[in-house]
Each structure stands twice: as structure tokens, then as C-alpha cells.
Design a protein around this motif. Structure first.
Motif, PDB file in Angstrom:
ATOM      1  N   ASN A 198     -27.650   2.839-143.127  1.00 60.52           N
ATOM      2  CA  ASN A 198     -26.846   3.075-141.924  1.00 60.52           C
ATOM      3  C   ASN A 198     -25.625   2.180-141.854  1.00 60.52           C
ATOM      4  OD1 ASN A 198     -27.881   5.197-140.492  1.00 60.52           O
ATOM      5  ND2 ASN A 198     -29.604   3.954-139.742  1.00 60.52           N
ATOM      6  N   ASN A 199     -25.431   1.372-142.865  1.00 56.71           N
ATOM      7  CA  ASN A 199     -24.320   0.419-142.829  1.00 56.71           C
ATOM      8  C   ASN A 199     -22.971   1.169-142.729  1.00 56.71           C
ATOM      9  OD1 ASN A 199     -22.109  -1.075-144.410  1.00 56.71           O
ATOM     10  ND2 ASN A 199     -23.585  -2.654-143.834  1.00 56.71           N
ATOM     11  N   PRO A 200     -22.122   0.778-141.767  1.00 57.64           N
ATOM     12  CA  PRO A 200     -20.860   1.509-141.553  1.00 57.64           C
ATOM     13  C   PRO A 200     -19.921   1.508-142.763  1.00 57.64           C
ATOM     14  CG  PRO A 200     -21.083  -0.370-140.016  1.00 57.64           C
ATOM     15  CD  PRO A 200     -22.357  -0.275-140.786  1.00 57.64           C
ATOM     16  N   VAL A 201     -19.924   0.430-143.536  1.00 57.49           N
ATOM     17  CA  VAL A 201     -19.045   0.390-144.726  1.00 57.49           C
ATOM     18  C   VAL A 201     -19.506   1.451-145.731  1.00 57.49           C
ATOM     19  CG1 VAL A 201     -18.344  -1.023-146.715  1.00 57.49           C
ATOM     20  CG2 VAL A 201     -18.463  -2.051-144.428  1.00 57.49           C
ATOM     21  N   LEU A 202     -20.808   1.535-145.934  1.00 61.29           N
ATOM     22  CA  LEU A 202     -21.339   2.519-146.888  1.00 61.29           C
ATOM     23  C   LEU A 202     -21.094   3.946-146.375  1.00 61.29           C
ATOM     24  CD1 LEU A 202     -24.717   0.739-147.777  1.00 61.29           C
ATOM     25  CD2 LEU A 202     -22.568   0.709-149.073  1.00 61.29           C
ATOM     26  N   ARG A 203     -21.212   4.118-145.078  1.00 62.17           N
ATOM     27  CA  ARG A 203     -20.985   5.455-144.488  1.00 62.17           C
ATOM     28  C   ARG A 203     -19.519   5.861-144.647  1.00 62.17           C
ATOM     29  NH1 ARG A 203     -25.489   6.731-141.218  1.00 62.17           N
ATOM     30  NH2 ARG A 203     -24.408   8.543-140.439  1.00 62.17           N
ATOM     31  N   GLU A 204     -18.642   4.895-144.414  1.00 63.28           N
ATOM     32  CA  GLU A 204     -17.200   5.199-144.509  1.00 63.28           C
ATOM     33  C   GLU A 204     -16.812   5.548-145.952  1.00 63.28           C
ATOM     34  OE1 GLU A 204     -14.665   2.000-142.977  1.00 63.28           O
ATOM     35  OE2 GLU A 204     -13.155   2.712-144.412  1.00 63.28           O
ATOM     36  N   ILE A 205     -17.311   4.744-146.892  1.00 63.41           N
ATOM     37  CA  ILE A 205     -16.990   5.018-148.305  1.00 63.41           C
ATOM     38  C   ILE A 205     -17.594   6.366-148.711  1.00 63.41           C
ATOM     39  CG2 ILE A 205     -17.323   4.209-150.685  1.00 63.41           C
ATOM     40  CD1 ILE A 205     -17.245   1.325-149.592  1.00 63.41           C
ATOM     41  N   GLY A 206     -18.811   6.625-148.237  1.00 62.37           N
ATOM     42  CA  GLY A 206     -19.471   7.895-148.547  1.00 62.37           C
ATOM     43  C   GLY A 206     -18.674   9.076-148.007  1.00 62.37           C
ATOM     44  N   PRO A 213     -24.507   7.614-148.075  1.00 63.27           N
ATOM     45  CA  PRO A 213     -24.560   6.168-148.330  1.00 63.27           C
ATOM     46  C   PRO A 213     -25.469   5.829-149.514  1.00 63.27           C
ATOM     47  CG  PRO A 213     -24.676   6.590-145.979  1.00 63.27           C
ATOM     48  CD  PRO A 213     -24.757   7.933-146.653  1.00 63.27           C
ATOM     49  N   ALA A 214     -26.573   6.545-149.674  1.00 69.81           N
ATOM     50  CA  ALA A 214     -27.481   6.266-150.806  1.00 69.81           C
ATOM     51  C   ALA A 214     -26.760   6.516-152.128  1.00 69.81           C
ATOM     52  CB  ALA A 214     -28.737   7.145-150.708  1.00 69.81           C
ATOM     53  N   GLN A 215     -26.008   7.591-152.191  1.00 69.39           N
ATOM     54  CA  GLN A 215     -25.278   7.888-153.439  1.00 69.39           C
ATOM     55  C   GLN A 215     -24.214   6.828-153.715  1.00 69.39           C
ATOM     56  OE1 GLN A 215     -24.415  11.946-152.126  1.00 69.39           O
ATOM     57  NE2 GLN A 215     -25.389  12.712-153.992  1.00 69.39           N
ATOM     58  N   VAL A 216     -23.585   6.341-152.648  1.00 66.80           N
ATOM     59  CA  VAL A 216     -22.575   5.277-152.818  1.00 66.80           C
ATOM     60  C   VAL A 216     -23.237   4.028-153.397  1.00 66.80           C
ATOM     61  CG1 VAL A 216     -21.057   3.683-151.545  1.00 66.80           C
ATOM     62  CG2 VAL A 216     -21.055   6.145-151.011  1.00 66.80           C
ATOM     63  N   VAL A 217     -24.410   3.672-152.860  1.00 68.17           N
ATOM     64  CA  VAL A 217     -25.096   2.466-153.333  1.00 68.17           C
ATOM     65  C   VAL A 217     -25.508   2.636-154.801  1.00 68.17           C
ATOM     66  CG1 VAL A 217     -27.140   1.025-153.063  1.00 68.17           C
ATOM     67  CG2 VAL A 217     -25.888   1.795-151.044  1.00 68.17           C
ATOM     68  N   LEU A 218     -26.012   3.794-155.144  1.00 65.41           N
ATOM     69  CA  LEU A 218     -26.462   3.997-156.534  1.00 65.41           C
ATOM     70  C   LEU A 218     -25.259   3.999-157.486  1.00 65.41           C
ATOM     71  CD1 LEU A 218     -29.294   6.603-155.912  1.00 65.41           C
ATOM     72  CD2 LEU A 218     -29.517   4.144-156.286  1.00 65.41           C
ATOM     73  N   ARG A 219     -24.157   4.571-157.026  1.00 65.26           N
ATOM     74  CA  ARG A 219     -22.942   4.548-157.859  1.00 65.26           C
ATOM     75  C   ARG A 219     -22.439   3.103-158.045  1.00 65.26           C
ATOM     76  NH1 ARG A 219     -20.197   7.932-161.544  1.00 65.26           N
ATOM     77  NH2 ARG A 219     -18.566   6.496-162.124  1.00 65.26           N
TER      78      ARG A 219
END
Ligand code: A2P
Length: 280
Positions: A198-206, A213-219
């Protein structure tokens, strides 16, 4: 190996998929069989279990049911604290192989460093490799100090160090140390057990890349050059977690994700496990 991810060449010459499928806390034959089959269909070839997970027999059955050539699979298991020590390690790994219905695993690891059997367990892994019961040997949850200590007596060093790693615990110094010593870092709980999504930075990048966000983290793991083993029991997420090969994070986005580090652990502190000789 017919995998969707990259293959990494380990220091011992073996090849390991960069992205794998984690099976911690996945229990029950039908759940495991469905998850393993979905994962294989989605392009995962690496399956990560452990004696501690108490699911080796179910994972073994699920892998057998895939009916694919053994060379198509990369199977990892780990020696639990209670089975550490020279002979106990040898015996417990033979039992693991029996449960997994395999003649060998691709990667065998010490699950946690413990003071009681630190060198003896590693000597057993070296012997099991010599006997062909594992292709590669590695460790899990080792800190720099443990690796340096191991080097004082090991005849061969681990080729993989599997550690807790996610954006809240990016482990930059240990990842660098591993790399400098030809050890591949492999991230367990690469999604922080789902708590960081739910982190806003991960959501924004996603949102920018039309990815979750999960795909962003795995990438981020992929572009950090580490191996990673997300888990899910849901087919859509299993597929989603492999669907990270058609976009790229910029240097700035990578830096923003690195900036989320706040040393938050979901698991135990390895130094304490070493001292107490067990995880729980
Ligand atoms: P579930 O199994 O219900 O899908 P980690 O691999 O870091 O330990 O995280 C695993 C947790 O993250 C599990 O609870 C899993 O739940 C959840 N998870 C895995 N993939 C995703 C995803 N793509 N989106 C959201 N949650 C996910």
C-alpha cells in the motif's frame, strides 16, 4: 530450463532462475498442487521449500504430478536448526529427498546460522554435494560476520545467500558483500509478506507503468541483480508476479524505492538466532 525469467550462473557453474516460487506457509496437498501447477504454467521453474515448512512431501507430490523432465526444475530445500550437526544434516537431507521424490536437489541451504553446529553442518553440505545429492550449496540468513567466519574453515563457499529483502530492508551492504564474494543474494519475503504494497511511492510508480505495487517491487529486485522468490496461493497473483519483463524502472525510480529502507524486519534477527541456536 523453460523459464520466463533470466538464468543466473552461480560461482560453481550451475544455472539458477533469477525468479522463483516460494512455498513458505503454503500447506495442504490440494493448495500446494494448484499453486505449483499454476506457477509452472506461468513460467516458474525454481521451487523453494525447507524442512521447516513441513511441506516437502506435498511439494514433492506436486512436482511429480507436473510430469516434466527433472532438468526442467530447480528445487531448493534447507536444513532446519533441529537437524543441524554433521550426521543429522546428512540423514535429514536424505529424508528430505525421499519426501521430495528426488535423487538430488539443485540447491541445499543451511536455513539459519547457529553457533552449536556452525561448521559441522556446512561440512555435511560439502559432503552431500560431493555425493551428488545436491548440485549447489548455499546458506540462508547469513550476515557478513557469519560468511567471514565460515570462510575460515570452508573448503568451498556458499554460492547463494538467501536473506530477508524488500524495500523496507534493502540490505544494500550485505548484497554488495555477497556480490564481491561471488555469492548470489536471493530475497525471501521479497514483497515484505505483502505488507508494503500500500506504500504510496510504490503505487505511484506502478500507476505510471500500469503495473501493480507488487510488480514494481519484483522488478526492483530484478534490476537490483538479486534472485527473488515471491509466493502466492492465488493463480492471478502467481501470473502477475511473473509478468514483470515488459517494463523498466528508471534510475530515479530505483533510487526512490531504495529510499524506502527503514530496516524493518518481518523475520528474526540472524545474530540472535545464531546466539540462541534456534529461530523460535
Ligand atoms: P496470497 O498468497 O494470498 O496471494 P512474500 O512473498 O513477501 O512473503 O509475500 C507473500 C504475501 O504477499 C502473501 O500473503 C501473498 O498473499 C501476498 N501476495 C503475493 N503476490 C501478491 C500480489 N501480486 N499482490 C498482492 N499481494 C500479493
Amino acid at each position: 530450463m523453460n523459464t520466463k525469467t533470466n538464468l543466473i550462473t552461480l560461482a560453481d557453474g550451475q544455472q539458477m532462475p533469477q525468479e522463483g516460487f516460494g512455498l513458505y506457509k503454503v500447506t495442504g496437498q490440494s493448495t500446494i498442487s494448484a499453486a505449483v501447477a499454476s506457477a509452472y504454467r506461468a513460467g516458474y521453474c525454481l521451487f523453494d521449500t525447507a524442512q521447516l515448512y513441513k511441506n516437502e512431501a506435498e511439494v514433492g507430490q506436486a512436482l511429480t504430478d507436473l510430469e516434466v523432465p527433472r532438468e526442467e526444475l530447480f528445487v531448493t530445500t534447507k536444513v532446519a536448526e533441529e537437524n543441524q550437526g554433521y550426521q543429522q544434516t546428512i540423514d535429514s537431507v536424505k529424508d528430505s529427498l525421499h519426501k521430495l521424490q528426488l535423487d538430488y536437489v539443485n540447491l541445499l541451504m543451511i536455513h539459519w546460522p547457529i553457533e552449536r553446529a556452525f561448521f559441522d553442518s556446512w561440512a555435511a553440505l560439502q559432503e552431500l554435494k560431493k555425493q551428488g545429492l545436491t548440485k549447489s550449496i548455499g546458506v540462508s540468513n547469513f550476515q557478513m560476520i557469519h560468511l567471514q567466519y565460515l570462510a575460515t574453515q570452508a573448503t568451498e563457499m556458499p554460492v547463494v545467500n538467501q536473506i530477508e529483502r524488500h524495500p523496507r530492508l534493502n540490505q544494500a551492504p550485505l548484497v554488495k558483500f555477497d556480490r564481491d564474494h561471488h555469492i548470489v543474494t536471493q530475497a525471501w519475503s521479497p514483497l515484505g509478506r505483502g505488507t508494503i504494497l500500500n506504500n504510496p511511492v510504490l503505487r505511484e510508480i506502478g500507476a505510471h507503468h500500469h503495473k501493480s505495487p507488487a510488480q514494481v517491487v519484483l522488478r526492483w529486485h530484478l534490476q537490483s541483480g538479486v534472485s527473488f522468490i515471491p509466493k502466492s496461493v492465488h493463480e492471478a497473483r502467481i501470473k502477475q508476479n511473473m509478468d514483470i519483463y515488459d517494463f523498466e524502472l528508471s534510475d530515479e525510480e530505483m533510487a526512490r524505492i531504495n529510499g524506502l529502507n527503514d530496516f524493518h524486519r518481518t523475520g528474526k534477527e540472524p545474530a540472535l538466532v545464531y546466539e540462541y541456536n534456534k529461530k523460535w
